[in-house]
Design a protein around this motif. Structure first.
Motif, PDB file in Angstrom:
ATOM      1  N   ASP A   1       0.836  -1.196   0.000  1.00 56.50           N
ATOM      2  CA  ASP A   1       0.000   0.000   0.000  1.00 56.50           C
ATOM      3  C   ASP A   1       0.875   1.252   0.000  1.00 56.50           C
ATOM      4  O   ASP A   1       1.982   1.258   0.539  1.00 56.50           O
ATOM      5  CB  ASP A   1      -0.910   0.014   1.232  1.00 56.50           C
ATOM      6  N   ARG A   2       0.361   2.320  -0.613  1.00 59.06           N
ATOM      7  CA  ARG A   2       1.044   3.605  -0.645  1.00 59.06           C
ATOM      8  C   ARG A   2       0.224   4.636   0.122  1.00 59.06           C
ATOM      9  O   ARG A   2      -0.992   4.727  -0.056  1.00 59.06           O
ATOM     10  CB  ARG A   2       1.223   4.080  -2.090  1.00 59.06           C
ATOM     11  N   THR A   3       0.897   5.400   0.972  1.00 59.14           N
ATOM     12  CA  THR A   3       0.200   6.429   1.741  1.00 59.14           C
ATOM     13  C   THR A   3       0.181   7.741   0.965  1.00 59.14           C
ATOM     14  O   THR A   3       1.161   8.120   0.318  1.00 59.14           O
ATOM     15  CB  THR A   3       0.879   6.645   3.098  1.00 59.14           C
TER      16      THR A   3
ATOM     17  N   VAL B   1       5.147   9.411   4.475  1.00 61.67           N
ATOM     18  CA  VAL B   1       4.165   9.634   3.408  1.00 61.67           C
ATOM     19  C   VAL B   1       4.824   9.367   2.062  1.00 61.67           C
ATOM     20  O   VAL B   1       5.881   9.913   1.758  1.00 61.67           O
ATOM     21  CB  VAL B   1       3.618  11.078   3.446  1.00 61.67           C
ATOM     22  N   ASP B   2       4.198   8.532   1.263  1.00 64.85           N
ATOM     23  CA  ASP B   2       4.751   8.202  -0.051  1.00 64.85           C
ATOM     24  C   ASP B   2       4.458   9.285  -1.086  1.00 64.85           C
ATOM     25  O   ASP B   2       5.345   9.706  -1.827  1.00 64.85           O
ATOM     26  CB  ASP B   2       4.173   6.871  -0.550  1.00 64.85           C
ATOM     27  N   ILE B   3       3.191   9.711  -1.154  1.00 63.58           N
ATOM     28  CA  ILE B   3       2.750  10.586  -2.240  1.00 63.58           C
ATOM     29  C   ILE B   3       1.965  11.766  -1.682  1.00 63.58           C
ATOM     30  O   ILE B   3       1.099  11.600  -0.819  1.00 63.58           O
ATOM     31  CB  ILE B   3       1.865   9.811  -3.241  1.00 63.58           C
ATOM     32  N   GLY B   4       2.270  12.946  -2.191  1.00 66.16           N
ATOM     33  CA  GLY B   4       1.504  14.136  -1.843  1.00 66.16           C
ATOM     34  C   GLY B   4       0.789  14.671  -3.070  1.00 66.16           C
ATOM     35  O   GLY B   4       1.367  14.723  -4.156  1.00 66.16           O
TER      36      GLY B   4
ATOM     37  N   ILE C   1       5.205  13.589  -5.762  1.00 64.65           N
ATOM     38  CA  ILE C   1       4.197  14.655  -5.715  1.00 64.65           C
ATOM     39  C   ILE C   1       3.442  14.713  -7.033  1.00 64.65           C
ATOM     40  O   ILE C   1       4.043  14.641  -8.112  1.00 64.65           O
ATOM     41  CB  ILE C   1       4.848  16.026  -5.440  1.00 64.65           C
ATOM     42  N   ILE C   2       2.119  14.838  -6.928  1.00 65.84           N
ATOM     43  CA  ILE C   2       1.286  15.161  -8.086  1.00 65.84           C
ATOM     44  C   ILE C   2       0.793  16.586  -7.892  1.00 65.84           C
ATOM     45  O   ILE C   2       0.183  16.902  -6.867  1.00 65.84           O
ATOM     46  CB  ILE C   2       0.076  14.213  -8.213  1.00 65.84           C
TER      47      ILE C   2
END
Length: 210
Positions: free
Chosen positions: A83-85, A148-151, A175-176
């Motif tokens: 899983d990715r946070t 946190v993996d992705i913001g 980051i997206i």
């Protein structure tokens, strides 16, 4: 797994292949030909075979690919075996909709934090998540096991770079950016810029050519 890098165009197609394979698996299909998978994925068999060849040797000539095996291999290359946070900053219409989007969790992306600077919504809950001030991003990320993996940045353009800086300082690794402005991040941080107005302009170009 091989440690080579994949072409960007191949990376962009892998999620489409995975979606198609999962659909086949849900239907109980065990084997799929390159032609059949390519048709579902909206590409051609030669391109599909070339893309999959980067991942390794799969499939049997004249028979096809084992669906479950290919689901596992594509998932592995996309880093989806864990899983990715995800955190979302900017709880306007777009950010609020993203917080409530169930498709993220179904694909292994867990939205764990929501942040804004508007006092009117800080302290309130959006789809079960407590909205925190953006200044809390650093402490939140460092107190979260694994970080946190992705913001996701869903703010107005003037705020985007500052938010990105806070994410980087908090150790966010990808980051997206949905804000209509180009932002800068260190080389080690993966950045995807998604400007919907740019996409509409590209579509407009193709429309005028028809």
């Amino acid at each position: 797994m091989k440690k080579h890098k994949l072409p960007q165009t191949t990376i962009a197609r892998l999620p489409v292949y995975l979606r198609s394979l999962v659909m086949l698996a849900n239907k109980g299909e065990q084997i799929v030909s390159s032609e059949g998978l390519a048709q579902i994925a909206g590409t051609n068999a030669a391109q599909l075979r070339k893309d999959l060849s980067y991942l390794g040797e799969f499939g049997t000539r004249g028979v096809g690919y084992e669906v479950d095996q290919l689901v596992n291999e594509v998932s592995k290359w996309l880093g989806l075996l864990r899983d990715r946070t995800v955190i979302i900053v900017g709880l306007g219409r777009l950010g609020g909709a993203l917080v409530g989007y169930q498709g993220f969790s179904q694909k292994g992306f867990k939205v764990v934090g929501a942040f804004d600077r508007d006092p009117a919504i800080i302290g309130k809950k959006v789809d079960g998540l407590l909205v925190q001030h953006i200044n809390e991003i650093h402490d939140f990320a460092h107190n979260l096991p694994g970080g946190v993996d992705i913001g996701i940045i869903a703010t107005q353009a003037p705020s985007a770079q500052g938010v990105a800086n806070k994410m980087v300082d908090a150790g966010v690794r990808a980051i997206i950016n949905f804000a209509p402005i180009t932002i800068d991040v260190p080389e080690e941080v993966v950045l995807r810029q998604v400007d919907l107005s740019v996409e509409l302009q590209i579509l407009s170009y193709y429309l005028q050519k028809r």
